[in-house]
Motif scaffolding. Structure first.
Motif, short mmCIF file in Angstrom:
data_model
loop_
_atom_site.label_atom_id
_atom_site.label_comp_id
_atom_site.label_asym_id
_atom_site.label_seq_id
_atom_site.Cartn_x
_atom_site.Cartn_y
_atom_site.Cartn_z
N GLU A 245 0.83 -1.20 0.00
CA GLU A 245 0.00 0.00 0.00
C GLU A 245 0.87 1.25 0.00
OE1 GLU A 245 -2.96 2.99 0.57
OE2 GLU A 245 -2.90 1.03 -0.42
N GLY A 246 1.93 1.27 0.80
CA GLY A 246 2.79 2.44 0.88
C GLY A 246 3.46 2.76 -0.44
N VAL A 247 3.97 1.74 -1.11
CA VAL A 247 4.62 1.94 -2.40
C VAL A 247 3.61 2.39 -3.44
CG1 VAL A 247 5.83 0.76 -4.27
CG2 VAL A 247 6.52 0.36 -1.91
N GLN A 248 2.44 1.75 -3.46
CA GLN A 248 1.42 2.11 -4.44
C GLN A 248 0.92 3.54 -4.22
OE1 GLN A 248 0.71 0.10 -6.98
NE2 GLN A 248 -0.62 1.67 -7.89
N VAL A 251 3.41 6.00 -5.60
CA VAL A 251 3.33 6.06 -7.06
C VAL A 251 2.11 6.87 -7.49
CG1 VAL A 251 2.97 4.69 -9.15
CG2 VAL A 251 4.60 3.91 -7.40
N GLU A 252 1.01 6.70 -6.76
CA GLU A 252 -0.24 7.39 -7.11
C GLU A 252 -0.35 8.77 -6.48
OE1 GLU A 252 -3.29 4.67 -5.92
OE2 GLU A 252 -2.74 3.16 -7.44
N LYS A 253 0.69 9.20 -5.76
CA LYS A 253 0.74 10.54 -5.14
C LYS A 253 -0.44 10.79 -4.22
CE LYS A 253 3.50 12.76 -8.76
NZ LYS A 253 3.87 11.51 -9.45
N ARG A 254 -0.68 9.83 -3.31
CA ARG A 254 -1.75 9.96 -2.30
C ARG A 254 -1.22 9.47 -0.96
NH1 ARG A 254 -3.49 4.88 -1.21
NH2 ARG A 254 -3.20 3.29 -2.83
N LYS A 255 -1.98 9.76 0.09
CA LYS A 255 -1.60 9.27 1.40
C LYS A 255 -1.91 7.78 1.51
CE LYS A 255 -2.15 13.57 4.02
NZ LYS A 255 -2.83 14.23 5.17
N PRO A 256 -1.01 7.02 2.10
CA PRO A 256 -1.29 5.59 2.24
C PRO A 256 -2.35 5.31 3.29
CG PRO A 256 0.77 6.13 3.31
CD PRO A 256 0.33 7.38 2.59
#
Length: 261
Positions: A245-248, A251-256
């Motif tokens: 989740e943190g890596v994704q 990449v998606e420029k959002r808070k995990p």
């Protein structure tokens, strides 16, 4: 188990553990047992992400309960057993995989300072005084103080403080690196809570607990063994949902959205 020497309150994911044995929060064998029991509960409680340790009243902890020493005088094994119980407590504090912050509200002497040194982070108020005065009793620090103080500061500084048995204030403790912050009494607990939140808010407990393990336990290993464990931990985290989740999220420029899994 009934607790008579410590109290606990919870604020969100922070457990605030208070030494509460008037008048000076002496570290009796009963208090040590209660503290070790609470630490085990905190370690196993997934809702506890950080711990703050402080003292009730004017003292953090004045040291071991010297009255318990009297009937043990002349008995080598009882002396060893008392030392082991204190060392076990301080080791369990240090090897907690959740951040432990000592909020030193007043005198932390002898075993009280040794307990604080077992914590990962230490904050002193302007009312704090610290010292290891055991030589004045014909003894030595025995809860790990001779070892931790020399590692936190230096061999020369540890020898000076231990051999003189002198007390120092929060400013001097900060200068020597024994504490990481010194604040007013009014700000002590709010500062401790702010620091605790800075360690855990927005972070995955999967990575927090492993980071604490890697740093603290790695300090006890050789450099190469520490690197090996760091590498293994990094690989283990690749298997967690939080790392994915943190890596994704990056990449998606959002808070995990960490679920601590």
């Amino acid at each position: 188990m009934e607790f008579n020497h410590v109290t606990v309150i919870y604020e969100e994911n922070i457990a605030i553990l208070t030494l509460d044995s008037p008048p000076a929060n002496a570290l009796s064998s009963a208090m040590i047992t209660e503290l070790r029991t609470m630490l085990k509960q905190f370690q196993d409680d997934s809702n506890v992400h950080a711990i703050i340790l402080t003292g009730a009243g004017k003292f953090f902890a004045a040291g071991a309960n010297i009255k318990e020493f009297v009937p043990a005088m002349g008995n080598y094994q009882k002396g060893m057993d008392m030392s082991k119980a204190g060392q076990d407590l301080c080791n369990e504090l240090e090897f907690m995989t959740k951040p432990v912050i000592a909020a030193i509200n007043g005198p932390a002497l002898g075993g009280g300072l040794e307990v604080a040194m077992g914590c990962h982070f230490r904050i002193a108020s302007e009312k704090a005084t610290i010292g290891l005065p055991e030589v004045k009793l014909g003894l030595v620090p025995s809860f790990g103080g001779t070892q931790r103080l020399s590692r936190i500061t230096s061999v020369a500084t540890a020898l000076e403080l231990i051999l003189t048995g002198k007390h120092i204030d929060g400013d001097k403790a900060l200068e020597l690196g024994i504490v990481q912050a010194k604040v007013s009494s009014d700000e002590l607990m709010s500062t401790a809570k702010t620091i605790a939140r800075s360690f855990i808010e927005g972070n995955s407990m999967q990575s927090i607990t492993r980071a604490v393990e890697s740093v603290v336990q790695g300090a006890q290993k050789s450099f190469s063994d520490g690197l090996q464990r760091e590498k293994e931990i990094f690989g283990e985290l690749f298997l967690t949902e939080d790392a994915k989740e943190g890596v994704q999220a990056f990449v998606e420029k959002r808070k995990p959205d960490f679920r601590h899994q």
